[in-house]
Design an enzyme around this catalytic site. Structure first.
Site, short mmCIF file in Angstrom:
data_model
loop_
_atom_site.label_atom_id
_atom_site.label_comp_id
_atom_site.label_asym_id
_atom_site.label_seq_id
_atom_site.Cartn_x
_atom_site.Cartn_y
_atom_site.Cartn_z
N SER A 30 0.71 -1.41 -0.06
CA SER A 30 0.39 -0.03 -0.10
C SER A 30 0.77 1.18 0.06
CB SER A 30 -0.92 0.14 0.86
OG SER A 30 0.42 0.52 2.48
N TYR A 31 0.74 2.54 -0.15
CA TYR A 31 1.39 3.91 0.04
C TYR A 31 2.44 3.69 1.05
CZ TYR A 31 1.64 8.48 -0.98
OH TYR A 31 2.17 9.70 -1.31
#
Length: 148
Positions: A30-31
């Site tokens: 994820s980010y």
């Protein structure tokens, strides 16, 4: 992430962020530029775990965790922007290499630990003395064993 990579892996902040960003752009994580350490209530922990069941390194553990029931992640802060850095898809053992492999491995293991039951340790301490040595003959031995 940067502190953990530096402390646990010996990877500098710039290298760690480069590896994390490449993993993000490739769909593995994820980010990575988030300060969140708590998952929102809507986060699909079970689905994220299921993606890791085929991995030879931790797949058996993940399957057992799914069968017995995982914990909800405890504590942390939800900054509202993004969830904590989380594995988004499985990576085969030879699919990644170098710093990318090491960062991915650390993120997956951290995620698994965050939803696993607490570890239980058995500690043992033995004190003994060799009388003929007097004060210099006092010794102590301690150890820990992982119970579950």
């Amino acid at each position: 992430l940067l502190k953990a990579c530096s402390k646990a892996l010996g990877i500098g902040p710039h290298q760690a962020m480069q590896a994390a960003e490449r993993l993000y752009l490739s769909g593995y994580l994820s980010y990575p530029r988030t300060e969140s350490t708590a998952y929102p209530k809507s986060f699909d922990i079970k689905g994220t775990l299921q993606q890791q069941t085929s991995d030879g390194r931790w797949g058996p553990y993940v399957r057992e965790l799914l069968a017995k029931g995982h914990n909800k992640s405890r504590g942390g802060v939800d900054m509202g922007d993004h969830p904590p850095i989380t594995p988004m898809r499985a990576a085969g053992q030879r699919e990644l290499s170098g710093d990318m492999e090491r960062v991915y491995d650390m993120v997956v293991r951290h995620f698994l630990a965050s939803v696993s039951p607490d570890a239980v340790w058995r500690s043992t301490k033995i004190n003994f003395a060799v009388e003929s040595l007097g004060e210099k003959g006092k010794f102590s031995l301690s150890g820990k064993e992982l119970v579950s």
